[in-house]
Design a protein around this motif. Structure first.
Motif: not given
Length: 276
Positions: A135-136, A236-244, A64-66, A250-254
């Motif tokens: 994460l990316t 957490e599903y669609v990401g943030l920023g450009g070039w997705r 499960g690791k990028f 790719r992110v995770i939130l807390d």
């Protein structure tokens, strides 16, 4: 209100890997699939340069690791997410053990799964801290969206207004509105108060074109109760920023509650239906 996110998850064998960020490999494979499954979407996105409603992960290993770069032949996973599009055409166009060749890779489809995810809104109060871990690599568009994409400027740091504008843009496209009314959104609802483990990197694609992005963990204080913050859980599903489409952002939130109490529940889906 929950938002439904659709996903297609591919299990693929990869041969002849190129020495680039694996998100570009994901995009290369996806465009090849899209060209067959939905020629009109392929033409609109790839030829006409219209905004894309598809958000991809880089390659993911069995843990499960990028995977930043694919350095040898192997088997990996890729996920495609969308709020705006029915992905059934893509799912049904894929044939198990089908071989798909791109300029830089040879792929074999080993398995396909589809998911329907009800994403709960992010519940936060004034003074809470939203923690976003990139994460990316990510980068945020500074140039107005009305300008031609190829002439746009990107900023490799999560400036809060650009981060929220990216989210508004994503949600706006899901409602067929490609030019959201930014004036009606409080883009100052977050204040960046800290970050750690941040680094900036230069990445080149197959043609040597440069992309500058950052990773790291960033802490944002909630300054106003803007409704747009409730939609941050979609990131957490669609990401943030450009070039997705190439696996960026790719992110995770807390959430850390005001007063220092850490939220123990991740803001993800409470219902995931997966069919093989």
């Amino acid at each position: 209100m929950k938002v439904n996110v659709l996903g297609v998850h591919l299990y693929v064998s990869v041969k002849k890997p190129a020495d680039v960020f694996s998100g570009f490999a994901s995009r290369s494979l996806f465009y090849k699939i899209l060209q067959k499954a939905s020629p009109e979407d392929f033409r609109r996105i790839h030829v006409e340069g219209k905004p894309t409603p598809y958000y991809l992960t880089p390659f993911v290993d069995i843990r499960g690791k990028f995977i930043f770069k694919i350095r040898e032949d192997g088997e990996y996973f890729i996920s495609v997410y969308s709020i705006a599009r029915d992905l059934s055409k893509i799912t049904w166009s894929l044939i198990e053990h089908e071989t798909i060749e791109t300029k830089n890779y040879l792929f074999e489809i080993l398995g396909v799964a589809a998911s329907s995810i009800d994403v709960k809104p992010l519940e936060v109060d004034l003074g809470d801290v939203i923690i976003i871990k990139f994460l990316t690599p990510a980068s945020f568009r500074v140039t107005p969206y009305s300008k031609i994409k190829s002439y746009s400027t990107y900023f490799p740091f999560p400036r809060p207004d650009l981060l929220l504008r990216s989210l508004v843009r994503t949600v706006g496209m899901s409602s067929k509105n490609e030019t959201p009314d930014y004036e009606s959104i409080d883009l100052n609802a977050l204040r960046l108060i800290s970050f750690r483990d941040s680094s900036t990197m230069l990445i080149r694609d197959f043609m040597g074109r440069p992309y500058v992005g950052f990773t790291g963990t960033f802490y944002f204080e909630v300054k106003s109760a803007s409704p747009i913050l409730r939609l941050l859980s979609l990131a957490e599903y669609v990401g943030l920023g450009g070039w997705r489409t190439a696996g960026f952002g790719r992110v995770i939130l807390d959430v850390a509650r005001k007063g220092g109490v850490r939220n123990k529940t991740k803001y993800q889906s409470d219902k995931v239906n997966i069919s093989i």
